[in-house]
Structures are given as structure tokens and as C-alpha cells.
Scaffold this motif. Structure first.
Motif, PDB file in Angstrom:
ATOM      1  N   ILE A 165       0.832  -1.211   0.000  1.00 57.42           N
ATOM      2  CA  ILE A 165       0.000   0.000   0.000  1.00 57.42           C
ATOM      3  C   ILE A 165       0.867   1.262   0.000  1.00 57.42           C
ATOM      4  CG2 ILE A 165      -1.650   1.321   1.380  1.00 57.42           C
ATOM      5  CD1 ILE A 165      -2.880  -1.329   2.272  1.00 57.42           C
ATOM      6  N   ASN A 166       1.890   1.262   0.841  1.00 61.03           N
ATOM      7  CA  ASN A 166       2.781   2.429   0.899  1.00 61.03           C
ATOM      8  C   ASN A 166       3.513   2.642  -0.419  1.00 61.03           C
ATOM      9  OD1 ASN A 166       2.069   2.930   3.567  1.00 61.03           O
ATOM     10  ND2 ASN A 166       3.713   1.637   4.387  1.00 61.03           N
ATOM     11  N   LEU A 167       3.966   1.526  -1.016  1.00 61.17           N
ATOM     12  CA  LEU A 167       4.665   1.645  -2.292  1.00 61.17           C
ATOM     13  C   LEU A 167       3.718   2.143  -3.382  1.00 61.17           C
ATOM     14  CD1 LEU A 167       7.195   1.249  -4.025  1.00 61.17           C
ATOM     15  CD2 LEU A 167       6.485  -1.139  -4.371  1.00 61.17           C
ATOM     16  N   ALA A 168       2.462   1.686  -3.344  1.00 64.82           N
ATOM     17  CA  ALA A 168       1.485   2.119  -4.349  1.00 64.82           C
ATOM     18  C   ALA A 168       1.290   3.632  -4.291  1.00 64.82           C
ATOM     19  CB  ALA A 168       0.161   1.400  -4.128  1.00 64.82           C
ATOM     20  N   LYS A 169       1.207   4.198  -3.091  1.00 70.56           N
ATOM     21  CA  LYS A 169       1.036   5.648  -2.962  1.00 70.56           C
ATOM     22  C   LYS A 169       2.255   6.395  -3.504  1.00 70.56           C
ATOM     23  CE  LYS A 169      -0.031   5.375   1.468  1.00 70.56           C
ATOM     24  NZ  LYS A 169      -0.439   5.763   2.840  1.00 70.56           N
TER      25      LYS A 169
END
Length: 760
Positions: A165-169
Motif C-alpha cells: 500500500i505504501n509503495l502504491a502511494k
């Protein structure tokens, strides 16, 4: 499409239930430990293997709360989905090295079939998230700038769902800041369906240890070794050229295959919805997101096309492990119930007691000659069989009795004849303890007693069980189940009344025979003024319905145990019935009420039934069986698979009324029309059965053989030698009279007669 249940179980490292259903996505039911996969159309082995591995990866490593986090933070689902695919596929391939080759070959086929709709398009014109998707789907020659390679490596280094999720943002922000190099000429329509796979709360060893949410809520064992980040070059999810030549070609990720994941599914879930991990899919699209993965969108649509929407509904149930101590009512307990009840009745009136005892003793006396004759026939057949298989060989020692013949005889050596050891037989007989047996019960008991007396004479170990669904209920046992709760197991409600055993003392056998004879005689016509008024049977031992199917399931545990304990080589399992079985309607299932898991039951449902014997791995489908008593046939097939050397037969007491006549409808139910084609042929079989007192039907109703018998009342006739006083008989007449008497001894005892043929 082949069944990949075993592959999924091995991957999960847990005996989870793997089923196939009409659904667009894979789902994992945490409480019931059930992984359900979509029913796909016929596809190549490579693609089916890839799809299964991919979906199981989602089921085991994508947590349910991940969907909520993505929605709350309004992140593009397609971007998260691509990155999550990279993470879960890496976990699969790290844990199972053979999966690398499967992903390579499967994706090659998918790419060549335009699964990602990339044919005719320039890969360099796709945005970064699409190229990352194609790169980890093993598509060849996917270009990246130096700045972009940083993100390619980061995608490979995610360990937890929060990392994804963090990488997607971060990645979305990077793409938005570098739009001039993204999406030059590709379709970027918003994604309608996104495969987020199913988050799984399985405590599979592949779950990441660092995810505190997952480990706390689902009790993961957190084996981090399978999910820690690796250098890109060693990432199994990346093109693994060293593993296989084909591996260099990349195929789009079944991640999309995950595409199967759709919110439609979650909407259709019932009471277990809150414990089922499934796709975010429809309803959770990218919304107003400007950055979407068009290749992921394409793969979702392609996956939907792979679903076999014309396939029927499949219903899965497991064969339970029966607690024999719970289901078997011991002989001593039954005798105590009978004696306490009948002794109390005898105090008020002993006429019925004495009359039935006299009748039983007469039956025993009359049967002695017949049983002795049967024992003789049995021993003769055994001896003849042994002689036919005997071997004669030379001993190497001179036969001194032949030595004087040396001038004209070359064979002077002594010989020895070796008889093969006869097999040790054992018998377990299951007696239908149902109300429909009432009219035939006296005659049936007399036939059964003949078998018991015969087994006593020839030392055949045996057990006789009446299968009943009354005992537990009348005893106040509300559950009455033959097994402990286990989700997915068929619900059995049966007691096995251990009426007789070769371990019983002679007096115990005699007492049990009298008690059962009193119970059976209650429904026969007699003059109560002279014979005494019949005693009411003990309520716990009253006749009920016909839980034959339940008894067959119990036999799967009971027969192996008896064979081992008795030390027999050849097992004979006999079901003595007079009609079809009750169906087993329910299975155990975990449900949720107010957030609390509850042990309950649900119906096994309609459609194609699939029964699995978890212990042996054997499986049967109702598609393989047709006609009458399909469920009985399925369970008998599993019993035979578990005990292939066991002879499983049915003595079917089919005749009714005082004449014991067998009618057309009864024969039709056992002899199906694929065996006999015309009405006239069936009528001929009815006549044959009533004339010869037996009709032998191979494979009747799923048994090895079914013996259809007229009502036992037909056999209550005189078998003494009938000669008139004062009449002179010639040799031929005497021969015929003795022959008629001998034949009567066997013909009037078809149960015993055919049992001897079976075991001899």
C-alpha cells in the motif's frame, strides 16, 4: 478441467477444504478452512496450474483488511493489485521452486493469446505500473529508464501488505509527477474490475511475520523466511531465465487471474461473508483515480472469459471420522436394557415369555440338522478348493516302497502334496432396525440365528449390529451424533446396536436371541389368549427409520478395526435391509452470529455432490452414479475404495405380507433399466425370485452383489421327510423324497445358503 485440490492443499501446508464453485474469484473461508476456486473452462495444463497457484497465493497471503485500507485511503485498486501480485507470486515461487517454471510457461501462453491486450501495441508507450506488471508477468523486452528501475526493484522488495500500500502511494505520486513519459498511446480507461485476490487469514507458513495485524487477528505463524525481500535477480517472480528457457518469456500475471476477484462475490456471500477473504472487484474500482493499470484491467476481463458459466453447481462434503465408542452400543448394555424391561413384564404375566422361549428352542432344534448339513457343505467346498490349488512336488528322498521297481520305474523319489492355507474369514452384519422390518422380523431373526449358529460351528469371527436412529434420542442424548464436530463433515445420527458377537458366551447369545425374538414376535399374528399378550419393547430399542447411509459411513472405520482386532484375512460385510436408506441431508459448518463463531449445520445443497474421504483422499461424484439410491452408491464406492478386499453384499428382504411375495416395484428399484431393458424381462425376474426364493443381482444398488429374498414367512414350512404310512416306495421315489428334503433344508434358508456360497 482437472481437479487441482491436492496441489492447493500442499501449497497451503494444511488440510484445508478445496472446492470449485460458480464464482468469479477465489475465496478463503477462515472459520471453515475452505478455499473455493472458480470453475474454469477447459484450458491448458500450464495455464490452469498458473491460475491455481496464483489464486491460492492470494488466498493465503493477501489479508482481508487490505481492501478496507485501500478504499479508506482512496488508492488506485489496479496499482495496488499489480504490486500485490508481485508480492504474493514471489512468496509462492520462493516457497516452491517448481512454481517458477509453471509461472513462466503459463504466462507465455497467456501473452501469446493476447491476455493483456498488448498485441500490436508498443510496450514502451505504457505507463510505469503497466510495464512493471508485464515485467513480472515475464513479458520479454520491457523497457525501463534508470529512474524507473528503482521502482521495479522496490516492487520486488515488498514483504507485507502494508509495504504494498505504501509503495502504491509513492509510485502513483512518481507517475503523476512524470506524466510526460507515461501512457503515450495506450487506453487508460478506468478499471471496472480489479483482482485483489483473496486476503487470507490462513496460518500458512508463508504469511509474513511483520504484519502485526494479520498475526494478531488470524494467528499466523509468521514464517518470514518465505517473504523477506530478495535482490531482483534472485526474485522468483522476475523472469527466471536460468530456471527454464521458456522462463525468459513473460506472461501476464494471473494476478489478473486474480481478476476473478470481484465485489459481486462479496455481495453474494451469506452468513460467512465476514470471515471470507475475497476480491475487492466491482464496486471497489479505481473511482476518480488518474493512474490505472490498463493491463490489469485487460487481464480481469480475460479471466472472466475463462470462467465456465455453463458448469453446474458443485456441493462438497467430507466423510467424518467416526467415534466408535460413541456410536456402538455394547452387547452388555443392550442385554441389561432388555432384561430389566422384560423381567418386569414377566412379573405380571409370564405366558408370553414362556411361549416365545419354547418357539425359539424349537427353532434351534429344527435348525440343527440344516446347520450341520450346511457345515458339511462348507467344509467340502473348502476342501475341494484347497485340493484344486494343491501342489505336488518331489522331496529328494528315495521312496523305499518303490525301490524294488527300479528296473521299470524312473520315479523312485517320495512326493509331498502341499495344500495352500485356507483364508481366515470374518463377518460383520448390519441389520436394518426400521419399522418397515416389523412384519418380516421373526422370519429374519430365524434366518439370522441360523447364520450365527453356523459361524459358531465353523469358528468364523462375527459381529452383528442393528443400525438405529432411535436409541440416542430415547436415551436423552440430544446430539446423538456418531462423530465430533468438524466443519465440512456429513452429519451422522445413528447408533450401532451390537446385538451379537463371536466374543459372547453361549448363555449371553441365548438370552439375546430370546429378547430379540420377543421383540420381533410382537408384530406377528398369534392367539394372545393362549400365547400371552406381547410385551411392549424397550423404547430405546424400538424400530425407527433406515439410516443405512450413516451405517455405511460408520463401516469405513469399523470394518478395518474389526479386521485388525479379529486377525482375519477375508472380510465379508453384509447389510440386511428391506428398503432404501434415509438420505444424509446436512453437514457441519461454522457460522457467525453477532461476531461470534458458532458450530452449526447447513444442508449439503443441490447439484453435483462430491464426497471426500479425507483420511484416504478418495473422492466420488454423483455424476458417476445414476438411478435409485445415488447417495448409497457413492458411500459404498468409498467403502470399497478403502477396503478393496472386502466383500460387501446386501441381503434384501423384499417380500411382504403373509406369503412373503416379491413384487415388480421392488425388483425395479434394485435391477435398474440399464441392466434389464424391458418390462417383460423385469416380470420374468419377479417370477424367478418368487420361485427360487432368491434373485442374485451383481452390483445391485452399489453393492458387490444384492440377494433379493422373499419375505422370511415364506420359509416357515416343514422340511422333514414326507412319507405316508402303509405305502410301498420304490428306489426312485425314495431318492426323490430324500432329495426334496435336502433341498428344502437349504432353499428355506436362503440367507444361510447364500452366505455359505459367499464365504466357501
Amino acid at each position: 478441467m482437472k481437479d487441482l485440490s491436492l496441489l492447493a492443499k500442499l501449497l497451503a501446508e494444511e488440510d484445508i477444504h478445496v472446492v470449485h464453485r460458480q464464482q468469479p474469484t477465489a475465496m478463503f473461508d477462515v472459520l471453515n478452512r475452505e478455499l473455493s476456486l472458480p470453475i474454469w473452462k477447459d484450458m491448458s495444463k500450464n495455464i490452469q496450474d498458473l491460475m491455481t497457484l496464483h489464486e491460492v497465493g492470494h488466498a493465503l497471503w493477501t489479508p482481508l483488511e487490505m481492501m478496507d485500507k485501500v478504499k479508506e485511503q482512496k488508492i488506485s485498486f489496479s496499482v495496488v493489485n499489480v504490486l500485490e501480485d508481485v508480492r504474493i507470486e514471489k512468496a509462492v515461487q520462493l516457497k516452491y521452486k517448481g512454481a517458477v517454471k509453471i509461472f513462466n510457461k503459463g504466462y507465455q501462453e497467456l501473452i501469446h493469446s493476447n491476455f493483456f491486450e498488448t498485441v500490436g501495441k508498443k510496450i514502451e508507450n505504457y505507463n510505469l505500473i503497466d510495464r512493471i506488471n508485464l515485467h513480472y508477468k515475464h513479458h520479454t523486452d520491457v523497457p525501463f529508464s534508470n529512474d524507473e528501475m528503482v521502482w521495479v526493484k522496490k516492487a520486488n522488495e515488498t514483504v507485507t501488505s502494508d509495504d504494498v500500500i505504501n509503495l502504491a502511494k509513492e509510485l502513483i505520486k512518481f507517475i503523476e509527477e512524470n506524466k510526460e513519459s507515461q501512457d503515450k498511446d495506450t487506453d487508460t480507461d478506468d478499471l471496472e474490475m480489479v483482482d485483489m485476490g483473496q486476503p487470507s487469514m490462513s496460518n500458512d507458513s508463508g504469511q509474513d511475520k511483520n504484519s502485526e495485524e494479520e498475526s494478531e487477528e488470524y494467528g499466523d505463524n509468521g514464517n518470514i523466511s518465505d517473504s523477506k525481500s530478495e535482490d531482483e535477480g534472485s526474485n522468483p517472480s522476475a523472469p527466471a531465465k536460468s530456471e527454464d528457457e521458456d522462463s525468459e518469456e513473460t506472461d501476464e500475471e494471473t494476478s489478473s487471474d486474480g481478476s476473478e476477484k470481484s465485489d459481486e462475490d462479496s455481495d453474494g456471500e451469506s452468513e460467512t461473508k465476514d470471515v471470507t477473504v475475497e476480491s475487492a472487484s466491482k464496486g471497489g474500482g479505481d473511482g476518480d483515480a488518474n493512474i490505472v493499470a490498463t493491463t490489469d484491467n485487460a487481464s480481469v476481463k480475460s479471466t472472466e472469459n475463462m470462467l465456465d458459466k455453463d458448469a453446474g453447481t458443485y456441493q462438497y462434503s467430507n466423510i467424518p471420522s467416526v467415534d466408535l465408542k460413541k456410536v456402538i452400543v455394547p452387547t452388555k448394555e443392550i442385554l441389561d436394557i432388555f432384561k430389566n424391561h422384560y423381567f418386569n413384564e414377566k412379573k405380571h404375566d409370564d405366558k408370553y415369555w414362556n411361549k416365545t422361549l419354547n418357539e425359539l428352542n424349537k427353532t434351534k432344534t429344527d435348525s440343527k440338522k440344516a446347520v450341520s448339513y450346511m457345515v458339511k457343505e462348507f467344509e467340502m467346498k473348502k476342501s475341494a478348493d484347497a485340493y484344486a490349488r494343491s501342489m505336488t512336488s518331489k522331496t529328494g528322498t528315495l521312496d523305499m516302497g518303490k525301490l524294488h521297481t527300479y528296473k521299470y520305474n524312473d520315479d523312485l523319489f517320495a512326493k509331498v502334496t502341499t495344500l495352500p492355507g485356507a483364508k481366515n474369514h470374518g463377518l460383520v452384519l448390519f441389520l436394518d432396525w426400521s419399522g418397515s422390518m416389523a412384519g418380516n422380523l421373526v422370519g429374519t431373526m430365524n434366518q439370522l440365528y441360523n447364520i450365527i449358529w453356523f459361524c459358531n460351528r465353523v469358528n468364523i469371527p462375527f459381529e452383528v449390529y442393528g443400525f438405529s436412529n432411535v436409541f440416542n434420542r430415547k436415551m436423552g442424548n440430544k446430539s446423538g451424533y456418531a462423530q465430533n464436530f468438524k466443519s465440512g463433515d456429513l452429519v451422522l445420527n445413528v447408533s450401532l446396536l451390537n446385538f451379537f458377537s463371536s466374543r459372547m458366551k453361549t448363555q449371553e447369545q441365548n438370552d439375546m436371541m430370546h429378547c430379540l425374538y420377543m421383540l420381533a414376535s410382537r408384530w406377528t399374528y398369534r392367539d394372545w389368549r393362549t400365547d400371552g399378550y406381547p410385551y411392549q419393547e424397550p423404547s430405546m430399542l424400538a424400530l425407527g427409520s433406515t439410516p443405512l447411509n450413516d451405517a455405511i459411513v460408520c463401516a469405513m472405520d469399523l470394518i478395518p478395526e474389526f479386521k485388525k482386532t479379529a486377525g482375519v484375512q477375508k472380510m465379508h460385510t453384509v447389510f440386511l435391509t428391506d428398503g432404501a436408506s434415509n438420505s444424509i441431508h446436512d453437514k457441519f459448518y461454522v457460522t457467525k452470529s453477532n461476531g461470534t463463531a458458532l458450530n452449526g449445520q447447513i444442508g449439503i445443497g443441490y447439484g453435483t455432490q462430491i464426497f471426500t474421504d479425507v483420511k484416504s483422499g478418495n473422492k466420488v461424484s454423483s455424476k458417476e452414479y445414476k438411478g435409485y439410491s445415488c447417495q448409497t452408491k457413492m458411500l459404498l464406492a468409498l467403502l470399497k475404495k478403502k477396503m478393496p478386499d472386502t466383500n460387501v453384499v446386501n441381503f434384501f428382504v423384499a417380500g411382504g405380507g403373509r406369503k412373503g411375495t416379491v413384487n415388480y416395484n421392488t425388483i425395479r428399484d434394485v435391477v435398474e433399466y440399464d441392466m434389464v431393458q424391458s418390462y417383460s424381462e423385469m416380470q420374468n425376474l419377479v417370477k424367478k425370485c418368487n420361485k427360487e426364493n432368491v434373485l442374485i443381482v451383481p452390483k445391485g444398488q452399489g453393492f458387490d452383489v444384492t440377494y433379493i429374498l422373499p419375505g422370511p414367512n415364506k420359509f416357515e414350512m416343514n422340511t422333514d421327510l414326507e412319507l405316508e404310512d402303509g405305502v410301498t416306495y420304490n428306489k426312485g421315489q425314495l431318492k426323490r423324497a430324500f432329495g426334496k428334503m435336502s433341498n428344502g433344508k437349504t432353499a428355506n434358508r436362503p440367507l444361510l445358503n447364500n452366505f455359505i456360497k459367499m464365504v466357501a
